[in-house]
Scaffold this motif. Sequence first.
Motif, PDB file in Angstrom:
ATOM      1  N   GLU A  46      -0.584 -16.905   3.518  1.00 41.91           N
ATOM      2  CA  GLU A  46      -1.675 -16.884   4.481  1.00 41.91           C
ATOM      3  C   GLU A  46      -1.659 -15.731   5.662  1.00 41.91           C
ATOM      4  O   GLU A  46      -2.493 -15.894   6.585  1.00 41.91           O
ATOM      5  CB  GLU A  46      -1.731 -18.474   4.754  1.00 41.91           C
ATOM      6  N   ASP A  47      -0.533 -15.033   5.551  1.00 40.98           N
ATOM      7  CA  ASP A  47      -0.400 -13.812   6.612  1.00 40.98           C
ATOM      8  C   ASP A  47      -1.435 -13.160   6.837  1.00 40.98           C
ATOM      9  O   ASP A  47      -1.825 -12.441   5.800  1.00 40.98           O
ATOM     10  CB  ASP A  47       0.826 -13.172   6.489  1.00 40.98           C
ATOM     11  N   ALA A  48      -2.339 -13.239   7.774  1.00 42.46           N
ATOM     12  CA  ALA A  48      -3.361 -12.425   8.026  1.00 42.46           C
ATOM     13  C   ALA A  48      -3.267 -10.804   7.707  1.00 42.46           C
ATOM     14  O   ALA A  48      -4.148 -10.142   7.162  1.00 42.46           O
ATOM     15  CB  ALA A  48      -4.084 -12.616   9.371  1.00 42.46           C
ATOM     16  N   GLU A  49      -2.145 -10.307   8.041  1.00 45.16           N
ATOM     17  CA  GLU A  49      -1.969  -8.835   7.746  1.00 45.16           C
ATOM     18  C   GLU A  49      -1.762  -8.669   6.219  1.00 45.16           C
ATOM     19  O   GLU A  49      -2.128  -7.755   5.970  1.00 45.16           O
ATOM     20  CB  GLU A  49      -0.458  -8.377   8.462  1.00 45.16           C
ATOM     21  N   HIS A  50      -0.935  -9.258   5.640  1.00 49.96           N
ATOM     22  CA  HIS A  50      -0.804  -9.488   4.118  1.00 49.96           C
ATOM     23  C   HIS A  50      -2.066  -9.373   3.383  1.00 49.96           C
ATOM     24  O   HIS A  50      -2.371  -8.490   2.456  1.00 49.96           O
ATOM     25  CB  HIS A  50       0.055 -10.325   3.765  1.00 49.96           C
ATOM     26  N   VAL A  51      -3.002 -10.408   4.028  1.00 46.92           N
ATOM     27  CA  VAL A  51      -4.539 -10.370   3.266  1.00 46.92           C
ATOM     28  C   VAL A  51      -5.245  -9.219   3.543  1.00 46.92           C
ATOM     29  O   VAL A  51      -5.597  -8.756   2.511  1.00 46.92           O
ATOM     30  CB  VAL A  51      -5.263 -11.665   3.722  1.00 46.92           C
ATOM     31  N   ALA A  52      -5.248  -8.742   4.747  1.00 49.29           N
ATOM     32  CA  ALA A  52      -5.971  -7.572   4.941  1.00 49.29           C
ATOM     33  C   ALA A  52      -5.492  -6.373   4.282  1.00 49.29           C
ATOM     34  O   ALA A  52      -6.367  -5.557   3.635  1.00 49.29           O
ATOM     35  CB  ALA A  52      -5.919  -7.243   6.649  1.00 49.29           C
ATOM     36  N   ASN A  53      -4.196  -6.160   4.215  1.00 45.32           N
ATOM     37  CA  ASN A  53      -3.760  -4.973   3.561  1.00 45.32           C
ATOM     38  C   ASN A  53      -3.926  -5.231   1.959  1.00 45.32           C
ATOM     39  O   ASN A  53      -4.362  -4.121   1.204  1.00 45.32           O
ATOM     40  CB  ASN A  53      -2.059  -5.035   3.712  1.00 45.32           C
ATOM     41  N   ALA A  54      -4.097  -6.212   1.197  1.00 47.82           N
ATOM     42  CA  ALA A  54      -4.134  -6.403   0.091  1.00 47.82           C
ATOM     43  C   ALA A  54      -5.809  -6.228  -0.206  1.00 47.82           C
ATOM     44  O   ALA A  54      -6.017  -5.544  -1.170  1.00 47.82           O
ATOM     45  CB  ALA A  54      -3.888  -7.924  -0.342  1.00 47.82           C
ATOM     46  N   ALA A  55      -6.596  -6.707   0.819  1.00 47.89           N
ATOM     47  CA  ALA A  55      -7.910  -6.518   0.489  1.00 47.89           C
ATOM     48  C   ALA A  55      -8.282  -4.990   0.378  1.00 47.89           C
ATOM     49  O   ALA A  55      -9.088  -4.632  -0.138  1.00 47.89           O
ATOM     50  CB  ALA A  55      -8.888  -6.966   1.701  1.00 47.89           C
ATOM     51  N   LEU A  56      -7.780  -4.300   1.303  1.00 47.82           N
ATOM     52  CA  LEU A  56      -8.009  -2.520   1.489  1.00 47.82           C
ATOM     53  C   LEU A  56      -7.307  -1.954   0.311  1.00 47.82           C
ATOM     54  O   LEU A  56      -8.077  -1.156  -0.128  1.00 47.82           O
ATOM     55  CB  LEU A  56      -7.266  -2.117   2.953  1.00 47.82           C
TER      56      LEU A  56
END
Length: 73
Positions: A46-56
């Motif tokens: 649920e780490d927001a940075e990990h989620v954003a990086n995965a999305a990009l």
Amino acid sequence: MRRDCKEIATTVANDPGSYKLCAVCGAIVDKNADSCPDCAAYRFDEDAEHVANAALDLGAHGSTAVSHLDTLD
């Protein structure tokens, strides 16, 4: 009609706190999901940075998996 991968990636990257990353298959799912709709796993990052990086990353590479939303048209 399914949305474009880049459009979805932008939506997730702009609000990563509303999503989480499946620790098994890497799918990005709604934060309120109890299990992954793609692989039925229950472990999430649920780490927001990990989620954003995965999305990009996913948006840059496009869709390579078949999901439950795909149809045989």
